[in-house]
Design an enzyme around this catalytic site. Structure first.
Site, mmCIF file in Angstrom:
data_model
loop_
_atom_site.group_PDB
_atom_site.id
_atom_site.type_symbol
_atom_site.label_atom_id
_atom_site.label_comp_id
_atom_site.label_asym_id
_atom_site.label_seq_id
_atom_site.Cartn_x
_atom_site.Cartn_y
_atom_site.Cartn_z
ATOM 1 N N GLU A 1 -17.279 82.587 -52.072
ATOM 2 C CA GLU A 1 -16.773 84.045 -51.891
ATOM 3 C C GLU A 1 -15.476 83.872 -51.381
ATOM 4 O O GLU A 1 -15.160 82.873 -50.592
ATOM 5 C CB GLU A 1 -17.698 84.724 -50.557
ATOM 6 N N TRP B 1 -27.631 89.464 -55.685
ATOM 7 C CA TRP B 1 -28.956 89.429 -54.647
ATOM 8 C C TRP B 1 -30.188 89.167 -55.688
ATOM 9 O O TRP B 1 -30.213 90.154 -56.575
ATOM 10 C CB TRP B 1 -28.671 90.683 -53.762
ATOM 11 N N GLU C 1 -25.195 83.524 -46.256
ATOM 12 C CA GLU C 1 -24.394 83.378 -44.942
ATOM 13 C C GLU C 1 -25.436 83.127 -43.816
ATOM 14 O O GLU C 1 -25.371 84.169 -42.760
ATOM 15 C CB GLU C 1 -23.437 84.426 -44.723
ATOM 16 N N TRP D 1 -14.986 87.835 -54.685
ATOM 17 C CA TRP D 1 -15.741 89.049 -53.929
ATOM 18 C C TRP D 1 -14.815 89.982 -54.159
ATOM 19 O O TRP D 1 -13.817 90.152 -53.473
ATOM 20 C CB TRP D 1 -16.287 88.620 -52.670
#
Length: 434
Positions: A319, A86, A202, A361
């Site tokens: 992911e 992130w 997403e 993930w």
């Protein structure tokens, strides 16, 4: 790319059950695309990697930075060369952006450290710029900021429509891309350590299942990113759900209708490659492991085929995973899922196809259990899964190595042909020999 030497080599490689991980670092060049391939320094590039959303958050505390370094070191030792994380934390606890356009420099220095350490360990980064969900702020925080400035907004999906909210997001993009790294001295948009930007983790717009809202937002934001940074690749952050463009494909969606369109969204100008996520244990909760793996096989086959034939762009599985919180969980079932994803990627890659890698993930280091979500992998504590990961890294590296050798042979042949042509031109009309 049907070369006998490559096929024989890869067959031999598949027979290896244990490998010593030997892969090259991702290198200093920018990753680009050519057709359905990622390219690095003139050769196809394949990405075996991981997610670690927590990197900036942990690195914002200087006393905790050794955990970030240790995670990169462990990942590198297993041949992992790409990390997705992130580049956002909006409002709330320990924010990066605590108000529109106002930034916590300590958190930004944490991200600086992450980029610097990734470079040190030869790992490329995919940096996501916003979240669809409430964790770390998400689109809800952006909408609330606009409400606080007098905007009348009725839905979190107004994130994709409201000019004020879009202005906040664009400013964040501009701030991150133009960030001067306090550790490396390199502005982010000029740093090849970064593989790609991701518009949003997403994105979903359930208030408009036609797909027009998100299509327009991606178009606008892709143009904005590319107007600032032409060096880096860009992807949307999609899970891979099909939309109105291919109605015959919508039956493959696991019961979701969220306003995205895998085909139309990824065909937008400025979007350089496609992404797909896969969580059969979340999406098909009432199905058994066998049915979930069957879904996964079909899901990946279809997306790889569509990336190859319709999009003509690389595909990254950004992911995938299986939660230890699932009823009846065992490591064997998780390994089956990992093996399924890895085999699909490898099978495509060795034939020169569109699948270019997978990022599981998620990666955690030792003694970081508070950040766990059930999907976390601590490599030192998960030997069977870690071995699968290392094998995949090695296999993808060998494909890249073989293609690199083939490229060198082709370059040598071309150079020889040029030299011969020059020699013939120079000696034209002259008597050669006796």
């Amino acid at each position: 790319m049907k070369h006998l030497a490559l096929v024989v080599f890869l067959v031999l490689l598949l027979q290896q059950k244990h490998v010593n991980v030997q892969v090259e670092a991702a290198g200093n060049g920018f990753i680009t695309t050519r057709g359905v391939h990622f390219m690095l320094n003139g050769s196809p590039y394949y990405a075996n990697g991981f997610n670690a959303y927590w990197l900036m958050y942990v690195a914002s505390d200087p006393s905790q930075r050794p955990k970030v370094s240790a995670a990169f070191k462990e990942a590198s030792s297993h041949g992992l060369t790409v990390a997705r994380t992130w580049a956002f934390s909006d409002g709330g606890y320990s924010p990066l952006q605590y108000a529109p356009g106002s930034y916590n420099q300590q958190m930004f220095k944490g991200l600086d450290f992450v980029v610097a350490e990734a470079r040190r360990y030869g790992i490329k980064l995919v940096l996501s710029l916003a979240n669809n969900y409430e964790s770390y702020g998400g689109k809800k925080q952006y909408v609330n900021w606009a409400r606080n400035q007098g905007q009348y907004l009725t839905s979190d999906d107004d994130f994709f429509r409201n000019p004020v909210v879009k202005g906040f997001y664009k400013n964040h993009v501009k701030t991150v891309l133009n960030r001067y790294n306090t550790f490396t001295g390199v502005v982010y948009k000029n740093d090849p350590t970064i593989m790609a930007w991701e518009l949003m983790n997403e994105p979903r717009c359930q208030s408009d299942s036609s797909g027009r809202t998100i299509q327009a937002w991606i178009t606008e934001m892709a143009y904005h990113v590319k107007s600032i940074d032409r060096n880096h690749l860009l992807e949307v952050g999609l899970e891979g759900f099909y939309g109105q463009t291919t109605p015959q494909r919508k039956r493959l969606n696991p019961g979701f209708d969220i306003g995205t369109d895998f085909i139309a969204n990824n065909l937008i100008r400025g979007i350089d490659f496609a992404t797909v996520h896969s969580y059969p244990d979340q999406w098909l909760t009432s199905s058994n492991d066998e049915s979930q793996l069957s879904f996964l096989n079909n899901w990946l086959d279809t997306h790889i085929q569509d990336a190859q034939n319709l999009l003509r762009k690389p595909l990254l599985v950004t992911e995938f995973g299986k939660s230890s919180k699932d009823s009846g969980f065992n490591t064997y079932q998780r390994d089956l899922l990992f093996n399924t994803v890895y085999n699909k990627v490898y099978s495509s890659a060795k034939r020169g196809g569109a699948a270019a890698g997978g990022l599981f993930w998620q990666l955690l280091g030792e003694n970081m259990g508070t950040l766990g979500d059930g999907y976390d992998i601590v490599l030192s504590q998960s030997p069977s899964t870690a071995n699968l990961i290392a094998q995949q890294s090695h296999k993808l590296y060998q494909i890249r190595k073989i293609f690199g050798r083939m490229r060198n042979v082709e370059m040598w042949k071309k150079a020889r042909a040029v030299r011969r042509a020059e020699w013939l031109a120079k000696n034209k009309g002259k008597q050669i020999g006796h």
